[in-house]
Design a protein around this motif. Sequence first.
Motif, PDB file in Angstrom:
ATOM      1  N   THR A  27      55.463  16.497  90.188  1.00  0.00           N
ATOM      2  CA  THR A  27      55.610  16.106  88.787  1.00  0.00           C
ATOM      3  C   THR A  27      55.983  14.633  88.637  1.00  0.00           C
ATOM      4  OG1 THR A  27      57.939  16.761  88.774  1.00  0.00           O
ATOM      5  CG2 THR A  27      56.329  18.438  88.130  1.00  0.00           C
ATOM      6  N   ASP A  28      56.015  13.907  89.756  1.00  0.00           N
ATOM      7  CA  ASP A  28      56.511  12.530  89.685  1.00  0.00           C
ATOM      8  C   ASP A  28      55.679  11.523  90.471  1.00  0.00           C
ATOM      9  OD1 ASP A  28      57.082  13.502  92.167  1.00  0.00           O
ATOM     10  OD2 ASP A  28      59.187  12.920  92.180  1.00  0.00           O
ATOM     11  N   ALA A  29      54.492  11.926  90.917  1.00  0.00           N
ATOM     12  CA  ALA A  29      53.676  11.007  91.715  1.00  0.00           C
ATOM     13  C   ALA A  29      53.094   9.901  90.846  1.00  0.00           C
ATOM     14  CB  ALA A  29      52.558  11.770  92.416  1.00  0.00           C
ATOM     15  N   LYS A  30      52.903   8.720  91.434  1.00  0.00           N
ATOM     16  CA  LYS A  30      52.324   7.600  90.706  1.00  0.00           C
ATOM     17  C   LYS A  30      51.147   6.969  91.446  1.00  0.00           C
ATOM     18  CE  LYS A  30      56.434   6.552  88.013  1.00  0.00           C
ATOM     19  NZ  LYS A  30      57.461   5.559  87.644  1.00  0.00           N
ATOM     20  N   ARG A  31      50.813   7.543  92.597  1.00  0.00           N
ATOM     21  CA  ARG A  31      49.634   7.100  93.324  1.00  0.00           C
ATOM     22  C   ARG A  31      48.882   8.322  93.828  1.00  0.00           C
ATOM     23  NH1 ARG A  31      52.780   2.628  93.790  1.00  0.00           N
ATOM     24  NH2 ARG A  31      51.644   0.642  93.724  1.00  0.00           N
ATOM     25  N   PHE A  32      47.600   8.136  94.116  1.00  0.00           N
ATOM     26  CA  PHE A  32      46.794   9.251  94.587  1.00  0.00           C
ATOM     27  C   PHE A  32      47.463   9.935  95.770  1.00  0.00           C
ATOM     28  CE2 PHE A  32      43.070   6.958  92.621  1.00  0.00           C
ATOM     29  CZ  PHE A  32      42.754   7.969  91.715  1.00  0.00           C
TER      30      PHE A  32
ATOM     31  N   ALA B 290      44.161   2.512  87.946  1.00  0.00           N
ATOM     32  CA  ALA B 290      43.413   1.576  87.102  1.00  0.00           C
ATOM     33  C   ALA B 290      44.006   0.177  87.155  1.00  0.00           C
ATOM     34  CB  ALA B 290      43.375   2.085  85.664  1.00  0.00           C
ATOM     35  N   SER B 291      45.341   0.100  87.195  1.00  0.00           N
ATOM     36  CA  SER B 291      45.977  -1.222  87.259  1.00  0.00           C
ATOM     37  C   SER B 291      45.737  -1.884  88.608  1.00  0.00           C
ATOM     38  CB  SER B 291      47.474  -1.100  86.983  1.00  0.00           C
ATOM     39  OG  SER B 291      48.139  -0.399  88.024  1.00  0.00           O
ATOM     40  N   GLU B 292      45.643  -1.086  89.668  1.00  0.00           N
ATOM     41  CA  GLU B 292      45.418  -1.636  91.004  1.00  0.00           C
ATOM     42  C   GLU B 292      43.947  -1.919  91.280  1.00  0.00           C
ATOM     43  OE1 GLU B 292      47.188   1.277  93.538  1.00  0.00           O
ATOM     44  OE2 GLU B 292      49.233   0.519  93.227  1.00  0.00           O
ATOM     45  N   ASN B 293      43.065  -1.339  90.457  1.00  0.00           N
ATOM     46  CA  ASN B 293      41.618  -1.537  90.632  1.00  0.00           C
ATOM     47  C   ASN B 293      40.999  -1.934  89.300  1.00  0.00           C
ATOM     48  OD1 ASN B 293      41.068  -0.236  93.512  1.00  0.00           O
ATOM     49  ND2 ASN B 293      42.460   1.148  92.438  1.00  0.00           N
ATOM     50  N   SER B 294      41.615  -2.900  88.646  1.00  0.00           N
ATOM     51  CA  SER B 294      41.217  -3.262  87.284  1.00  0.00           C
ATOM     52  C   SER B 294      39.790  -3.792  87.197  1.00  0.00           C
ATOM     53  CB  SER B 294      42.185  -4.295  86.711  1.00  0.00           C
ATOM     54  OG  SER B 294      42.229  -5.448  87.539  1.00  0.00           O
TER      55      SER B 294
ATOM     56  N   MET C 269      49.480  13.417  86.800  1.00  0.00           N
ATOM     57  CA  MET C 269      48.065  13.099  86.941  1.00  0.00           C
ATOM     58  C   MET C 269      47.715  11.827  86.170  1.00  0.00           C
ATOM     59  SD  MET C 269      44.720  15.216  85.591  1.00  0.00           S
ATOM     60  CE  MET C 269      45.409  16.782  86.078  1.00  0.00           C
ATOM     61  N   TYR C 270      48.188  11.740  84.937  1.00  0.00           N
ATOM     62  CA  TYR C 270      47.868  10.571  84.121  1.00  0.00           C
ATOM     63  C   TYR C 270      48.568   9.318  84.639  1.00  0.00           C
ATOM     64  CZ  TYR C 270      45.509  13.507  80.612  1.00  0.00           C
ATOM     65  OH  TYR C 270      44.635  14.336  79.965  1.00  0.00           O
ATOM     66  N   ASN C 271      49.789   9.463  85.160  1.00  0.00           N
ATOM     67  CA  ASN C 271      50.469   8.316  85.771  1.00  0.00           C
ATOM     68  C   ASN C 271      49.694   7.793  86.976  1.00  0.00           C
ATOM     69  OD1 ASN C 271      52.611   8.292  83.968  1.00  0.00           O
ATOM     70  ND2 ASN C 271      53.907   9.600  85.233  1.00  0.00           N
ATOM     71  N   ILE C 272      49.177   8.715  87.775  1.00  0.00           N
ATOM     72  CA  ILE C 272      48.381   8.337  88.946  1.00  0.00           C
ATOM     73  C   ILE C 272      47.152   7.545  88.514  1.00  0.00           C
ATOM     74  CG2 ILE C 272      46.865   9.275  90.739  1.00  0.00           C
ATOM     75  CD1 ILE C 272      48.919  11.572  91.045  1.00  0.00           C
TER      76      ILE C 272
END
Length: 408
Positions: free
Chosen positions: A104-109, A128-132, A120-123
């Motif tokens: 419930t707290d992941a921020k990367r794949f 998107a920010s890392e692969n803009s 899921m949406y945070n990931i």
Amino acid sequence: MRTLALLLCVAAAHATVVNYEGYKVVRVTPEDISDATWVHKLVKHLDLPVWKEAKQVGHSTDIMVAPHQASSFLDRLKRKSIKHHIMIDDVQKIINEQKADQRTDAKRFDHTAYHDLDSMYNILETAASENSDLMTVSDLGSPTYENNQQKIVKISSGGDDTRPVVWIDCGIHAREWVSPAVCQYIMDQLTSLYGKDTRTTSLLDSHDFIFVPSVNPDGYRYTWNGDRIWRKNRVPYGFCYGTDCNRNFDSDFGGPGTSDSSCSDIYHGPSAFSEIETQNLRDEVNNLADRMKVFLTLHSYSQLWMTPYGYTHSLPANYDDQYAVAEAGVAALEAVHGTQFDFGNIADTIYLAAGGSSDWAYDTAGVQYAFALELRDTGYYGFLLPADQIIPCGEETWAGIMAAVEAI
């Protein structure tokens, strides 16, 4: 009014967690039309949830049975000498075992676990920010009934919005967790391997990829905090909740394989496109239809790659072409881990089902290659596929999709 449906609706109204302790999933295989009819009547009489329908006599159906019904149900099958065996002995036990594989707290794949909607949406936002230069995430249409937002992800290396589009949507049925997990896996492959892997780079230099990672965010969220086996969205209709969004499209709406009872898992809704989820998909697909090369909607379970139609046994005009592409996809998929998929039109490969998205995409939006995939497994876990199968499922599914896109 269906007893189980009412109990689940009461639980839903009070936001309590539905417990499946002692529930069994029984695979039943009637061998003639008389036994198949008898089983159908028994399932209806006992109000039993069906996990997987039998596509024809001689094929199996998976039925969930409550503890207080199990003995009677199994005894009746034995007395009729109908083939059956228990696929899952305790549904809640598997649900409990898999809680450690939920995040419930992941921020990367992270493809070693399932992620709730917020995670899921945070990931996706982080990716998107890392692969803009490749990936954008935005809201899709209006918020849902419960004010959750469908997201749409575009992965493109350029092209001024003129390239052919590969559409992939996931999670239209809430309980099919491996579907959005595989969507995330594919997005990760596209962004992480672009410029490093020749095949990935070639695909992304010639196509735009569009993803809807959770078509049914209301239902998906509810599978995390209410009922793990919930299928529909969460709109209240009378005493019961939810429409099956994959029966809500304007493709023979209200036809075979649907129900006009709001308590049914296959309730088609009050009218075609009555649901915000399907309205949003309709509008976006129509916007992209003139350059959409292929439409793919990912489900589970049963290991199938299916073409239109679901509402009729008649075949689409370009069935031979769609069949050839499906065949290429299935061959590439099987080559990865040996996982075997059947393929063909929906009505003959799984069952008759009207109001489905892939039929609508082909008939109305004019997408000439429209496929519905049923991912792993064949019923050993069913909707409760362990998280350690996400990566192999993603690997084979992506291999199949790449081969299918290249075969068109």
